[in-house]
Design a protein around this motif. Structure first.
Motif, PDB file in Angstrom:
ATOM      1  N   MET A 160       0.842  -1.190   0.000  1.00  0.00           N
ATOM      2  CA  MET A 160       0.000   0.000   0.000  1.00  0.00           C
ATOM      3  C   MET A 160       0.881   1.245   0.000  1.00  0.00           C
ATOM      4  SD  MET A 160      -2.982   0.898   2.694  1.00  0.00           S
ATOM      5  CE  MET A 160      -3.293   2.542   3.209  1.00  0.00           C
ATOM      6  N   CYS A 161       0.591   2.191  -0.921  1.00  0.00           N
ATOM      7  CA  CYS A 161       1.316   3.451  -0.931  1.00  0.00           C
ATOM      8  C   CYS A 161       0.416   4.526  -1.532  1.00  0.00           C
ATOM      9  CB  CYS A 161       2.616   3.339  -1.706  1.00  0.00           C
ATOM     10  SG  CYS A 161       2.376   3.093  -3.453  1.00  0.00           S
ATOM     11  N   THR A 162       0.760   5.775  -1.275  1.00  0.00           N
ATOM     12  CA  THR A 162      -0.025   6.897  -1.772  1.00  0.00           C
ATOM     13  C   THR A 162       0.609   7.430  -3.051  1.00  0.00           C
ATOM     14  OG1 THR A 162      -0.713   7.485   0.451  1.00  0.00           O
ATOM     15  CG2 THR A 162      -0.894   9.197  -1.219  1.00  0.00           C
ATOM     16  N   CYS A 163      -0.235   7.745  -4.011  1.00  0.00           N
ATOM     17  CA  CYS A 163       0.248   8.252  -5.293  1.00  0.00           C
ATOM     18  C   CYS A 163       0.965   9.597  -5.102  1.00  0.00           C
ATOM     19  CB  CYS A 163      -0.925   8.431  -6.251  1.00  0.00           C
ATOM     20  SG  CYS A 163      -0.412   9.063  -7.863  1.00  0.00           S
ATOM     21  N   PRO A 164       2.131   9.764  -5.710  1.00  0.00           N
ATOM     22  CA  PRO A 164       2.847  11.042  -5.602  1.00  0.00           C
ATOM     23  C   PRO A 164       2.152  12.182  -6.334  1.00  0.00           C
ATOM     24  CG  PRO A 164       3.969   9.566  -7.120  1.00  0.00           C
ATOM     25  CD  PRO A 164       2.879   8.761  -6.480  1.00  0.00           C
ATOM     26  N   HIS A 165       1.149  11.865  -7.170  1.00  0.00           N
ATOM     27  CA  HIS A 165       0.449  12.894  -7.949  1.00  0.00           C
ATOM     28  C   HIS A 165      -0.880  13.299  -7.323  1.00  0.00           C
ATOM     29  CE1 HIS A 165       3.418  11.922 -10.983  1.00  0.00           C
ATOM     30  NE2 HIS A 165       3.025  10.659 -10.953  1.00  0.00           N
ATOM     31  N   ILE A 166      -1.159  12.828  -6.138  1.00  0.00           N
ATOM     32  CA  ILE A 166      -2.504  12.979  -5.572  1.00  0.00           C
ATOM     33  C   ILE A 166      -2.912  14.446  -5.385  1.00  0.00           C
ATOM     34  CG2 ILE A 166      -1.829  12.814  -3.132  1.00  0.00           C
ATOM     35  CD1 ILE A 166      -4.359  10.987  -2.802  1.00  0.00           C
ATOM     36  N   GLU A 167      -1.969  15.321  -5.103  1.00  0.00           N
ATOM     37  CA  GLU A 167      -2.325  16.722  -4.852  1.00  0.00           C
ATOM     38  C   GLU A 167      -2.663  17.480  -6.133  1.00  0.00           C
ATOM     39  OE1 GLU A 167      -2.880  18.001  -1.957  1.00  0.00           O
ATOM     40  OE2 GLU A 167      -2.275  16.157  -0.934  1.00  0.00           O
ATOM     41  N   MET A 168      -2.107  17.050  -7.265  1.00  0.00           N
ATOM     42  CA  MET A 168      -2.307  17.830  -8.488  1.00  0.00           C
ATOM     43  C   MET A 168      -3.001  17.060  -9.602  1.00  0.00           C
ATOM     44  SD  MET A 168       0.916  16.997  -7.744  1.00  0.00           S
ATOM     45  CE  MET A 168       2.486  16.418  -8.283  1.00  0.00           C
ATOM     46  N   CYS A 169      -3.521  15.888  -9.307  1.00  0.00           N
ATOM     47  CA  CYS A 169      -4.183  15.086 -10.345  1.00  0.00           C
ATOM     48  C   CYS A 169      -5.473  15.794 -10.779  1.00  0.00           C
ATOM     49  CB  CYS A 169      -4.489  13.695  -9.817  1.00  0.00           C
ATOM     50  SG  CYS A 169      -5.170  12.594 -11.078  1.00  0.00           S
ATOM     51  N   SER A 170      -5.590  16.073 -12.075  1.00  0.00           N
ATOM     52  CA  SER A 170      -6.745  16.824 -12.571  1.00  0.00           C
ATOM     53  C   SER A 170      -8.042  16.029 -12.475  1.00  0.00           C
ATOM     54  CB  SER A 170      -6.512  17.271 -14.016  1.00  0.00           C
ATOM     55  OG  SER A 170      -6.443  16.154 -14.875  1.00  0.00           O
ATOM     56  N   LEU A 171      -7.937  14.727 -12.254  1.00  0.00           N
ATOM     57  CA  LEU A 171      -9.155  13.929 -12.099  1.00  0.00           C
ATOM     58  C   LEU A 171     -10.020  14.510 -10.990  1.00  0.00           C
ATOM     59  CD1 LEU A 171     -10.681  11.296 -12.947  1.00  0.00           C
ATOM     60  CD2 LEU A 171      -9.582  10.228 -10.974  1.00  0.00           C
ATOM     61  N   PHE A 172      -9.408  14.962  -9.923  1.00  0.00           N
ATOM     62  CA  PHE A 172     -10.163  15.451  -8.774  1.00  0.00           C
ATOM     63  C   PHE A 172     -10.460  16.941  -8.851  1.00  0.00           C
ATOM     64  CE2 PHE A 172      -7.677  11.758  -7.534  1.00  0.00           C
ATOM     65  CZ  PHE A 172      -8.736  10.896  -7.314  1.00  0.00           C
ATOM     66  N   HIS A 173      -9.566  17.678  -9.458  1.00  0.00           N
ATOM     67  CA  HIS A 173      -9.773  19.130  -9.546  1.00  0.00           C
ATOM     68  C   HIS A 173     -10.756  19.501 -10.652  1.00  0.00           C
ATOM     69  CE1 HIS A 173      -6.702  19.616  -6.619  1.00  0.00           C
ATOM     70  NE2 HIS A 173      -5.794  19.052  -7.380  1.00  0.00           N
ATOM     71  N   ARG A 174     -10.864  18.634 -11.672  1.00  0.00           N
ATOM     72  CA  ARG A 174     -11.739  18.959 -12.809  1.00  0.00           C
ATOM     73  C   ARG A 174     -12.804  17.901 -13.009  1.00  0.00           C
ATOM     74  NH1 ARG A 174      -7.174  20.022 -17.122  1.00  0.00           N
ATOM     75  NH2 ARG A 174      -5.876  21.389 -15.908  1.00  0.00           N
ATOM     76  N   THR A 175     -12.381  16.727 -13.478  1.00  0.00           N
ATOM     77  CA  THR A 175     -13.334  15.710 -13.950  1.00  0.00           C
ATOM     78  C   THR A 175     -14.348  15.312 -12.884  1.00  0.00           C
ATOM     79  OG1 THR A 175     -11.478  14.886 -15.259  1.00  0.00           O
ATOM     80  CG2 THR A 175     -13.465  13.520 -15.198  1.00  0.00           C
ATOM     81  N   LEU A 176     -13.906  15.099 -11.654  1.00  0.00           N
ATOM     82  CA  LEU A 176     -14.802  14.630 -10.599  1.00  0.00           C
ATOM     83  C   LEU A 176     -15.100  15.707  -9.555  1.00  0.00           C
ATOM     84  CD1 LEU A 176     -13.391  11.026 -10.001  1.00  0.00           C
ATOM     85  CD2 LEU A 176     -15.296  11.744 -11.443  1.00  0.00           C
ATOM     86  N   ALA A 177     -14.895  16.946  -9.920  1.00  0.00           N
ATOM     87  CA  ALA A 177     -15.101  18.031  -8.961  1.00  0.00           C
ATOM     88  C   ALA A 177     -16.522  18.049  -8.408  1.00  0.00           C
ATOM     89  CB  ALA A 177     -14.767  19.371  -9.613  1.00  0.00           C
ATOM     90  N   ASP A 178     -17.484  17.648  -9.242  1.00  0.00           N
ATOM     91  CA  ASP A 178     -18.887  17.650  -8.802  1.00  0.00           C
ATOM     92  C   ASP A 178     -19.398  16.264  -8.434  1.00  0.00           C
ATOM     93  OD1 ASP A 178     -19.061  20.391  -9.222  1.00  0.00           O
ATOM     94  OD2 ASP A 178     -19.511  20.113 -11.346  1.00  0.00           O
ATOM     95  N   LEU A 179     -18.495  15.302  -8.341  1.00  0.00           N
ATOM     96  CA  LEU A 179     -18.887  13.922  -8.017  1.00  0.00           C
ATOM     97  C   LEU A 179     -18.041  13.412  -6.845  1.00  0.00           C
ATOM     98  CD1 LEU A 179     -19.114  12.581 -11.686  1.00  0.00           C
ATOM     99  CD2 LEU A 179     -21.036  13.054 -10.161  1.00  0.00           C
TER     100      LEU A 179
END
Ligand code: SF4
Length: 72
Positions: free
Chosen positions: A1-20
């Motif tokens: 188990m490890c945390t993704c190094p891109h988690i803070e800037m991944c556009s999936l969360f800032h854009r694509t899933l911002a409303d989900l």
């Protein structure tokens, strides 16, 4: 188990899933905080760079990621 190094800037969360937020939580738990090595977005970031990740790409779309990586 490890945390993704891109988690803070991944556009999936800032854009694509911002409303989900519920779906975002599922992806974070399955991929970002556990298995980034099997995330389609992570694989493209590592192989091609962050700017090559389509905003519409979901973590479970490994086949699509493989095609994009092969195409370069
Ligand atoms: S969606 Fe993939 S690339 Fe983005 S933070 Fe989660 S594991 Fe990393």
């Amino acid at each position: 188990m490890c945390t993704c190094p891109h988690i803070e800037m991944c556009s999936l969360f800032h854009r694509t899933l911002a409303d989900l937020p519920a779906l975002a939580t599922i992806y974070r738990n399955l991929y970002c905080r556990d298995r980034p090595d099997v995330c389609a977005r992570y694989l493209i970031m590592e192989k091609l760079g962050r700017d090559k990740v389509p905003s519409s790409l979901y973590p479970n779309q490994i086949d699509r990621a493989d095609r994009l990586i092969r195409a370069g």
